[in-house]
Design a protein around this motif. Structure first.
Motif, PDB file in Angstrom:
ATOM      1  N   ASP A 218       0.922  -0.942   0.086  1.00 44.87           N
ATOM      2  CA  ASP A 218       0.095  -0.008   0.003  1.00 44.87           C
ATOM      3  C   ASP A 218       0.819   1.292   0.065  1.00 44.87           C
ATOM      4  N   LEU A 219       2.019   1.252   0.475  1.00 42.37           N
ATOM      5  CA  LEU A 219       3.217   2.416   0.557  1.00 42.37           C
ATOM      6  C   LEU A 219       3.240   2.696  -0.935  1.00 42.37           C
ATOM      7  N   VAL A 221       1.569   4.291  -2.945  1.00 43.75           N
ATOM      8  CA  VAL A 221       0.744   5.550  -3.045  1.00 43.75           C
ATOM      9  C   VAL A 221       1.686   6.665  -2.635  1.00 43.75           C
ATOM     10  N   LEU A 222       2.762   6.456  -1.967  1.00 43.60           N
ATOM     11  CA  LEU A 222       3.635   7.463  -1.322  1.00 43.60           C
ATOM     12  C   LEU A 222       5.013   7.599  -2.453  1.00 43.60           C
ATOM     13  N   SER A 223       5.009   6.714  -3.451  1.00 39.95           N
ATOM     14  CA  SER A 223       6.307   6.689  -3.992  1.00 39.95           C
ATOM     15  C   SER A 223       6.891   7.815  -4.959  1.00 39.95           C
ATOM     16  N   ILE A 225       5.880  11.222  -4.116  1.00 37.50           N
ATOM     17  CA  ILE A 225       5.995  12.562  -3.250  1.00 37.50           C
ATOM     18  C   ILE A 225       7.171  13.234  -3.375  1.00 37.50           C
ATOM     19  N   LEU A 319      -6.277   4.793   0.929  1.00 36.98           N
ATOM     20  CA  LEU A 319      -4.961   5.277   0.727  1.00 36.98           C
ATOM     21  C   LEU A 319      -4.764   6.609   0.339  1.00 36.98           C
ATOM     22  N   SER A 320      -5.531   7.428  -0.344  1.00 35.01           N
ATOM     23  CA  SER A 320      -5.524   8.880  -0.677  1.00 35.01           C
ATOM     24  C   SER A 320      -5.441   9.603   0.641  1.00 35.01           C
ATOM     25  N   ARG A 323      -2.014   9.085   2.051  1.00 32.51           N
ATOM     26  CA  ARG A 323      -1.146   9.844   1.343  1.00 32.51           C
ATOM     27  C   ARG A 323      -1.071  11.446   1.605  1.00 32.51           C
ATOM     28  N   GLN A 324      -2.150  11.855   2.123  1.00 35.09           N
ATOM     29  CA  GLN A 324      -2.651  13.217   2.462  1.00 35.09           C
ATOM     30  C   GLN A 324      -1.842  13.428   3.540  1.00 35.09           C
ATOM     31  N   VAL A 326       0.742  11.949   5.043  1.00 35.18           N
ATOM     32  CA  VAL A 326       2.022  11.729   4.806  1.00 35.18           C
ATOM     33  C   VAL A 326       2.586  13.116   4.271  1.00 35.18           C
ATOM     34  N   VAL A 327       1.802  13.842   3.254  1.00 38.01           N
ATOM     35  CA  VAL A 327       2.328  14.837   2.289  1.00 38.01           C
ATOM     36  C   VAL A 327       2.350  16.081   3.657  1.00 38.01           C
TER      37      VAL A 327
END
Length: 378
Positions: A218-219, A221-223, A225, A319-320, A323-324, A326-327
């Motif tokens: 699932d990570l 989606v962070l690739s 950033i 997952l969005s 990601r939000q 993490v951003v």
């Protein structure tokens, strides 16, 4: 006090079940108690003793869909014999499934009080590994098994409520401790961090087993950033698959000893995507290292992560949203530092000695209950 452990997992397997058993054994040695461990044998070989206490191996085979769990092939009578020879005051059942079922039957036959710890989401693991039809059967087995114990302990409030809904009786909560000296912000190695992020990138970290139930893929989606690097600490049967899902991540493998906290403390924020965590020890260790943490709002993380204080919880499967969050932390160094400081402060009193003393209190309660039941029967 004499405590007999019947555990589904032990060294050389390294996982949450093994880790908690080791910490309790160490505490029992320090406090002058006696113990013994009954565990499945292992191809790598069980130690003969730990913390000065004997380890008794029993026959077992590998469980195909979950290699870390050994399937007991020993007889209940053999477990009963081991317990009778040791003469415990209480039996500690660590994540009982197969060997644990023989342990609870043996304890009942001998009239011994027992404390059963639910630690692994085996019913959901069955679904994760393609055996969805087995889920209700596994719940039935676990419910019958745990309801024979004097006391049941869940590692988090979420899991306690889940067990009660499934018909488990006499369920309390016993969390897990963390070694706040071993896992500390002081273990950060800036040179190691800079080797991962030579251009000042923010390092996103994950630590844990690389198995399908951990959902490390699932990570992905962070690739992309901007201004980040991803570091994966750990190993497991799904490593090749996860490496394919995260081609730009840095995989450092399993780390042991002082090398583990050095690697963990050297990332900038911690993300744990697994939705089947009954507690989340890796999250707690990351927090002890002063890292803000992001995890799903399910299971153990609910008790560990306080949103907008030491990290964020996202809706499972969204997952969005992950990601939000993490951003948000990548772009705000002040918030990362503040969350990380709070994370450290909140775990400083969750030491293993304190948590093990709580567990001894549960042992004492089980012994008292056992004596009360015995008196009524007599």
């Amino acid at each position: 006090m004499r405590v007999a452990f019947v555990t589904e997992s032990f060294l050389p397997s390294v996982n949450g079940v093994t880790n908690s058993v080791l910490r309790v054994l160490e505490h029992l040695r320090r406090t002058g108690n006696e113990a013994m461990v009954i565990a499945p044998n292992h191809p790598g070989g069980l130690p003969e003793t730990y913390a000065g206490f004997p380890i008794v191996p029993t026959a077992s085979v590998t469980l195909p869909w979950y290699p870390d769990m050994r399937l007991s092939a020993t007889l209940t009578a053999q477990v009963e014999k081991h317990l009778a020879e040791f003469g415990p005051d209480v039996v500690h059942l660590a994540a009982p499934v197969v060997l644990g079922s023989k342990g609870i039957l043996a304890a009942a036959e001998l009239g011994l009080p027992s404390v059963a710890l639910y630690q692994t989401e085996v019913p959901q693991y069955a679904v994760q590994y393609g055996y969805a039809a087995a889920e209700p059967l596994v719940w039935h087995h676990l419910r019958k098994l745990h309801n024979m114990a004097t006391i049941n302990l869940a590692p988090s409030s979420y899991t306690r409520d889940q067990l009660i809904e499934q018909g488990f009786s006499r369920v309390g909560v016993w969390g897990r401790g963390v070694d706040v000296e071993r896992f500390s912000p002081s273990k950060r190695d800036q040179a190691l961090h800079d080797s991962w992020a030579p251009n000042g990138e923010v390092v996103i970290g994950y630590m844990g087993r690389l198995g399908s139930e951990k959902q490390v893929g699932d990570l992905a989606v962070l690739s992309n950033i901007p201004g980040t690097r991803m570091v994966i600490i750990g190993d497991g049967p799904a490593r090749a698959e996860v490496e394919g899902q995260l081609p730009h991540a840095i995989f450092v493998g399993m780390r042991r000893g002082d090398d583990l906290p050095r690697h963990l403390a050297s990332v900038d924020l911690f993300v744990h995507p697994g939705e089947l965590e009954t507690f989340g020890q890796a999250i707690q260790e990351a927090q002890a290292c002063g890292l803000p943490t992001i995890a799903p709002r399910r299971g153990g993380p609910i008790d560990l992560v306080a949103p907008s204080h030491n990290g964020w919880l996202y809706t499972p499967g969204d997952l969005s949203m992950m990601r939000q969050y993490v951003v948000d932390l990548v772009g705000d160094g002040y918030k990362r530092a503040a969350f990380g400081h709070t994370a450290r402060v909140r775990v400083e009193d969750r030491t293993w000695p304190k948590l093990c003393d709580e567990l001894i209190g549960h042992y004492e309660t089980a012994i008292e209950l056992g004596a009360s039941v015995g008196a009524r029967i007599a």
